[in-house]
Design a protein around this motif. Structure first.
Motif, PDB file in Angstrom:
ATOM      1  N   CYS A   1      -4.889   2.017  23.692  1.00  0.00           N
ATOM      2  CA  CYS A   1      -5.730   2.778  24.608  1.00  0.00           C
ATOM      3  C   CYS A   1      -4.850   3.320  25.722  1.00  0.00           C
ATOM      4  O   CYS A   1      -3.960   2.612  26.228  1.00  0.00           O
ATOM      5  N   ASP A   2      -5.081   4.566  26.133  1.00  0.00           N
ATOM      6  CA  ASP A   2      -4.295   5.166  27.215  1.00  0.00           C
ATOM      7  C   ASP A   2      -4.841   4.824  28.596  1.00  0.00           C
ATOM      8  O   ASP A   2      -4.374   5.359  29.604  1.00  0.00           O
TER       9      ASP A   2
ATOM     10  N   ARG B   1     -14.236   7.116  23.066  1.00  0.00           N
ATOM     11  CA  ARG B   1     -13.692   6.489  21.861  1.00  0.00           C
ATOM     12  C   ARG B   1     -14.188   5.074  21.654  1.00  0.00           C
ATOM     13  O   ARG B   1     -14.464   4.663  20.519  1.00  0.00           O
TER      14      ARG B   1
ATOM     15  N   THR C   1     -11.297   8.234  27.665  1.00  0.00           N
ATOM     16  CA  THR C   1     -11.045   7.562  26.385  1.00  0.00           C
ATOM     17  C   THR C   1     -11.941   6.345  26.232  1.00  0.00           C
ATOM     18  O   THR C   1     -12.501   6.096  25.150  1.00  0.00           O
TER      19      THR C   1
END
Length: 261
Positions: free
Chosen positions: A225-226, A235, A231
């Motif tokens: 995960c960024d 996501r 996100t």
């Protein structure tokens, strides 16, 4: 009484050593008299000073090898130092110190490693700093994302430097970026690596592997995960557990000038 050391590595390997002149079986672990580890002077107090000690030992092929130390297999390993009755190994033991391994120095076929005691935890920050990015680790108790369906086994078909080609494509774009890889075989078996990015069946690691990967070796891949809120929301559908402050004004707000209308 004989001094004994129990070492528990992060990859699940447990080894025991003793300063006695013969091996001692204690609680299901055989404490080897080689490589003859010796501790520095041990001091304990009831204050808040950080308690540390050094352990010296010889490098051997069947116990602590230089290659394993260089590869980082012993980084962060838990160590327990205690005294045992060598005449009756089944008798209760006397705990002396425990902690995790710190800096390792290798010289002239021997090693010196620092043991960081529990009091060393007091040096860590107590309160987290604010940040626009999430401060939780994907899948930990604060994030709560289930990593079981996001962890897969793949086979390396080609390796060139930090770029690996696998026999299976990623489930979504850059799914393994910021994730983790664990080697399941070959010269890197048991070691982990950070993944910088992924594209299709190709991975790019952040650092070169310790040993050149052999074609056909298996790896365990965990999605990453960024740490951005977008996100986390789109996501992982996990915005409720986002551990960051993306809308908190930063220092740049103080540098802004008013504009006349």
């Amino acid at each position: 009484m004989a001094l004994c050391w129990r070492l528990d590595r992060l990859d699940g390997v447990t080894l025991g050593f003793t300063a006695h002149d013969r091996d001692l079986p204690i609680d299901g672990v055989l404490y080897s008299s080689r490589p003859g580890m010796l501790p520095s002077a041990i001091s304990q107090s009831d204050g808040f000073d950080v308690d540390t000690l050094d352990l010296d030992g010889a490098l051997t092929d069947d116990a602590i090898a230089e290659a394993d130390l260089a590869a980082g297999r012993w980084d962060g390993a838990n160590l327990t130092l205690f005294a045992a009755d060598w005449n009756d190994p089944s008798a209760p033991t006397l705990a002396i110190a425990r902690g995790e391994l710190g800096d390792v120095t290798i010289r002239d076929g021997a090693f010196t490693v620092e043991l960081r005691g529990a009091a060393a935890l007091l040096e860590r920050p107590v309160v987290e700093r604010t940040s626009p990015d999430c401060r939780a680790e994907l899948g930990d108790k604060r994030c709560r994302v289930d990593l079981a369906p996001r962890t897969r086994i793949a086979r390396v078909t080609e390796a060139e430097g930090m770029v690996l080609t696998l026999d299976a494509s990623e489930p979504s774009a850059n799914a393994y970026g910021f994730g983790r890889l664990r080697w399941l075989g070959g010269g890197n078996a048991g070691l982990g690596a950070a993944i910088a990015l992924s594209a299709g069946a190709t991975l790019t690691l952040r650092d070169p592997p310790f040993a050149s990967p052999e074609p056909g070796v298996l790896v365990e891949l965990t999605e990453g995960c960024d740490r951005l809120l977008a996100t986390c929301r789109s996501r992982f559908a996990n915005a409720a557990n986002f551990r960051g402050e993306p809308y908190l004004p930063g220092n740049d707000l103080l540098a802004r000038y008013g504009t006349g209308g």
